[in-house]
Scaffold this motif. Structure first.
Motif, PDB file in Angstrom:
ATOM      1  N   PRO A   1       0.816  -1.194   0.035  1.00 23.91           N
ATOM      2  CA  PRO A   1      -0.082  -0.009  -0.070  1.00 23.91           C
ATOM      3  C   PRO A   1       0.946   1.269   0.051  1.00 23.91           C
ATOM      4  N   ARG A   2       0.435   2.140  -0.334  1.00 21.77           N
ATOM      5  CA  ARG A   2       1.148   3.605  -0.454  1.00 21.77           C
ATOM      6  C   ARG A   2       0.575   4.752   0.248  1.00 21.77           C
ATOM      7  N   HIS A   3       1.387   5.562   0.678  1.00 23.13           N
ATOM      8  CA  HIS A   3       0.849   6.858   1.273  1.00 23.13           C
ATOM      9  C   HIS A   3       0.291   6.613   2.576  1.00 23.13           C
ATOM     10  N   LEU A   4       0.781   5.617   3.398  1.00 20.68           N
ATOM     11  CA  LEU A   4       0.152   5.331   4.697  1.00 20.68           C
ATOM     12  C   LEU A   4       0.537   6.484   5.653  1.00 20.68           C
ATOM     13  N   GLU A   5      -0.867   6.885   6.178  1.00 18.31           N
ATOM     14  CA  GLU A   5      -0.687   8.205   7.267  1.00 18.31           C
ATOM     15  C   GLU A   5      -1.821   7.990   8.094  1.00 18.31           C
ATOM     16  N   ALA A   6      -1.398   8.820   9.320  1.00 12.08           N
ATOM     17  CA  ALA A   6      -2.516   8.883  10.372  1.00 12.08           C
ATOM     18  C   ALA A   6      -3.366  10.299  10.060  1.00 12.08           C
ATOM     19  N   GLU A   7      -4.591  10.139   9.838  1.00  6.59           N
ATOM     20  CA  GLU A   7      -5.193  11.184   9.500  1.00  6.59           C
ATOM     21  C   GLU A   7      -5.631  12.043  10.928  1.00  6.59           C
TER      22      GLU A   7
ATOM     23  N   GLU B   1       6.847 -12.853   2.164  1.00  7.10           N
ATOM     24  CA  GLU B   1       5.876 -12.228   2.918  1.00  7.10           C
ATOM     25  C   GLU B   1       5.195 -11.269   2.229  1.00  7.10           C
ATOM     26  N   ASP B   2       3.906 -11.013   2.599  1.00  4.96           N
ATOM     27  CA  ASP B   2       2.925 -10.035   2.103  1.00  4.96           C
ATOM     28  C   ASP B   2       3.682  -8.650   1.989  1.00  4.96           C
ATOM     29  N   GLU B   3       3.464  -7.878   0.865  1.00  7.08           N
ATOM     30  CA  GLU B   3       3.933  -6.777   1.010  1.00  7.08           C
ATOM     31  C   GLU B   3       3.137  -5.647   1.882  1.00  7.08           C
ATOM     32  N   HIS B   4       3.954  -4.745   2.517  1.00  9.02           N
ATOM     33  CA  HIS B   4       3.169  -3.822   3.568  1.00  9.02           C
ATOM     34  C   HIS B   4       4.032  -2.387   3.649  1.00  9.02           C
ATOM     35  N   GLN B   5       3.323  -1.705   4.377  1.00 11.49           N
ATOM     36  CA  GLN B   5       3.704  -0.302   4.878  1.00 11.49           C
ATOM     37  C   GLN B   5       3.749  -0.206   6.276  1.00 11.49           C
ATOM     38  N   THR B   6       4.814   0.346   6.844  1.00  7.11           N
ATOM     39  CA  THR B   6       4.683   0.866   8.200  1.00  7.11           C
ATOM     40  C   THR B   6       4.543   2.169   8.704  1.00  7.11           C
ATOM     41  N   ILE B   7       3.866   2.392   9.946  1.00  6.22           N
ATOM     42  CA  ILE B   7       3.756   3.879  10.421  1.00  6.22           C
ATOM     43  C   ILE B   7       4.049   3.673  12.022  1.00  6.22           C
ATOM     44  N   ASP B   8       4.988   4.403  12.514  1.00  8.51           N
ATOM     45  CA  ASP B   8       4.992   4.712  14.024  1.00  8.51           C
ATOM     46  C   ASP B   8       4.323   5.891  14.475  1.00  8.51           C
ATOM     47  N   LEU B   9       3.734   5.808  15.641  1.00 10.49           N
ATOM     48  CA  LEU B   9       3.030   7.112  16.341  1.00 10.49           C
ATOM     49  C   LEU B   9       2.969   6.862  17.602  1.00 10.49           C
ATOM     50  N   THR B  10       2.601   8.036  18.186  1.00  6.53           N
ATOM     51  CA  THR B  10       2.157   8.258  19.747  1.00  6.53           C
ATOM     52  C   THR B  10       1.090   9.031  19.857  1.00  6.53           C
ATOM     53  N   THR B  11       0.214   8.293  20.881  1.00  7.25           N
ATOM     54  CA  THR B  11      -0.900   8.724  21.030  1.00  7.25           C
ATOM     55  C   THR B  11      -0.698  10.273  22.074  1.00  7.25           C
ATOM     56  N   GLN B  12      -1.752  10.963  22.188  1.00 11.56           N
ATOM     57  CA  GLN B  12      -1.649  12.128  22.861  1.00 11.56           C
ATOM     58  C   GLN B  12      -1.480  11.781  24.590  1.00 11.56           C
TER      59      GLN B  12
ATOM     60  N   PRO C   1      -7.922  16.763  22.072  1.00 10.41           N
ATOM     61  CA  PRO C   1      -7.596  16.101  20.659  1.00 10.41           C
ATOM     62  C   PRO C   1      -7.200  17.106  19.747  1.00 10.41           C
ATOM     63  N   ARG C   2      -6.450  16.584  18.754  1.00 14.96           N
ATOM     64  CA  ARG C   2      -6.145  17.288  17.507  1.00 14.96           C
ATOM     65  C   ARG C   2      -5.687  16.530  16.356  1.00 14.96           C
ATOM     66  N   ARG C   3      -5.945  17.219  15.385  1.00 15.88           N
ATOM     67  CA  ARG C   3      -5.926  16.665  13.909  1.00 15.88           C
ATOM     68  C   ARG C   3      -4.349  16.349  13.775  1.00 15.88           C
ATOM     69  N   ALA C   4      -3.640  15.376  13.258  1.00 16.82           N
ATOM     70  CA  ALA C   4      -2.267  15.189  12.711  1.00 16.82           C
ATOM     71  C   ALA C   4      -2.270  14.340  11.544  1.00 16.82           C
ATOM     72  N   SER C   5      -1.065  14.693  10.891  1.00  9.27           N
ATOM     73  CA  SER C   5      -0.795  14.076   9.767  1.00  9.27           C
ATOM     74  C   SER C   5       0.757  13.376  10.036  1.00  9.27           C
ATOM     75  N   VAL C   6       0.992  12.182  10.062  1.00 11.10           N
ATOM     76  CA  VAL C   6       2.096  11.496  10.569  1.00 11.10           C
ATOM     77  C   VAL C   6       2.367  10.304   9.222  1.00 11.10           C
ATOM     78  N   ARG C   7       3.375  10.916   8.209  1.00  9.45           N
ATOM     79  CA  ARG C   7       3.653  10.251   7.136  1.00  9.45           C
ATOM     80  C   ARG C   7       4.764   9.255   7.406  1.00  9.45           C
ATOM     81  N   SER C   8       4.654   7.913   6.953  1.00 11.70           N
ATOM     82  CA  SER C   8       5.849   6.934   7.054  1.00 11.70           C
ATOM     83  C   SER C   8       6.619   7.017   6.066  1.00 11.70           C
TER      84      SER C   8
END
Length: 382
Positions: A193-199, A277-288, A294-301
């Motif tokens: 998958p491409r462009h994985l992000e946390a909206e 292995e199946d192709e994949h994309q990874t993202i690391d993030l930390t909760t508030q 609460p706020r909106r964030a955009s964290v790109r891997s």
């Protein structure tokens, strides 16, 4: 015998007394006007020079932009896409691919195309090429290799076991799904998958979104699954954690101020029988933290080229304001000069009228003998 006086009249026709000439005031006002004009004109000239230099600098930067990205040459779906400079601003460039040697446009007759984005990535593949008859695709380098002549035609990406064999096993790197008929073309697993992000991210929830794979493997049954490291049993995934056909998932039940690693996998019908292995994309993030709103964030891997804004780019929008400032200075100068000239002529005319009146009165008195006026202080002769 009536006493009388004769007023002594000067050669210029003016009586001796206070100087009624306004030349001193006029000179002062004229010097002030010239000073204001010189200051404003100098300021306008300096501003004009700065604008000219800024325009030249912007022209140089525009001809040699910094950090110019490009989409590198790539071969996808047996089509070659050349290195392409990225577009300006948010623009994209649609690039046509060229089928590799011994390949031709696929059954749908659509020319392969990819979109070159400003960040230097390829997106949105449409159309495919396929190897010509007598050639088979080599998945390692995406070329079409000649195969032995056969009496039975095999579907795409498969070859006969022998010249006279009717069986068509899949070429290396290609597979058939368990539900596929034996005469179906062989396909591959999808790319990652491409462009994985946390909206959105807050204390207990995360919204993940991603894009479809660049290469679907020649199939249209791609699904997705999400895995999470450090997620407990209380964490839930909506609408589901596996078998997703959409490209968005809502994760809830997370702990505040905790780091998580999410992986999004792409699969299709041949993934269970494909090697690796199946192709994949990874993202690391930390909760508030719990004490934050609460706020909106955009964290790109994925990493993107940084866009460095130049002074010339910022100055692009200041040319009009600078020109307005120059015009304002010039108009102000003319207004001030007009006011000062008006004041000069006003005072000069008033002084001249008073002088003419007193001069006429003095001349007339100079020809007559009049009684002594105690309030006059003019020199007299008896």
């Amino acid at each position: 015998m009536a006493a009388g006086i004769i007023i002594r009249v000067s050669k210029s026709g003016y009586p001796h007394g206070p100087d009624l000439n306004m030349g001193g005031h006029q000179s002062a006002l004229m010097i002030l006007a010239l000073t204001v004009v010189i200051i404003l004109m100098t300021s306008s000239a300096i501003i004009a020079v700065e604008v000219t230099l800024s325009q030249k600098h912007y022209a140089v930067v525009a001809r040699h932009p910094a950090d110019k990205a490009e989409c590198r040459e790539i071969v996808v779906g047996l089509a070659l896409f050349p290195t392409t400079p990225t577009g300006n601003g948010n623009s994209t460039i649609r690039v046509r691919g060229k089928c590799v040697k011994n390949a031709e446009i696929g059954e749908n007759g659509q020319i392969p195309q990819l979109t070159c984005k400003r960040d230097g990535t390829w997106r949105s593949l449409s159309g495919l090429c396929r190897c010509k008859k007598g050639y088979a695709a080599n998945p390692t380098d995406w070329t079409c290799k000649a195969v032995a002549q056969r009496t039975h035609l095999c579907p795409d990406h498969s070859s006969p076991a022998s010249v006279d064999s009717a069986a068509c096993p899949c070429d290396a790197g290609f597979y058939r799904a368990p539900a596929d008929r034996y005469g179906c073309a062989c396909t591959q697993p999808p790319s990652a998958p491409r462009h994985l992000e946390a909206e959105a991210v807050d204390q207990s929830t995360v919204v993940l979104a991603w894009g479809a794979p660049l290469w679907g493997g020649g199939r249209a049954d791609t699904i997705y699954s999400v895995s999470c490291e450090r997620c407990g049993a209380s964490v839930t995934f909506s609408p589901a954690q596996t078998g997703l056909r959409g490209t968005r998932v809502h994760v809830s039940g997370l702990s505040p101020a905790t780091s998580y690693r999410f992986r999004v996998y792409s699969r299709n019908g041949v993934s269970p029988v494909a090697a690796g292995e199946d192709e994949h994309q990874t993202i690391d993030l930390t909760t508030q933290s719990s004490d934050l709103l609460p706020r909106r964030a955009s964290v790109r891997s994925t990493s993107h080229l940084k866009r460095r804004s130049s002074n010339a780019e910022n100055g692009r929008y200041s040319f009009s304001s600078t020109a307005t400032l120059v015009v304002t200075c010039i108009v102000t100068a003319f207004v001030l000069v007009g006011v000062i000239v008006f004041m000069v002529f006003k005072h000069g005319t008033a002084g001249a009228l008073r002088s003419d009146a007193e001069r006429g009165c003095t001349a007339k008195i100079g020809l007559l003998k009049v009684p002594m006026l105690p309030r006059k202080s003019f020199p007299v002769e008896r």
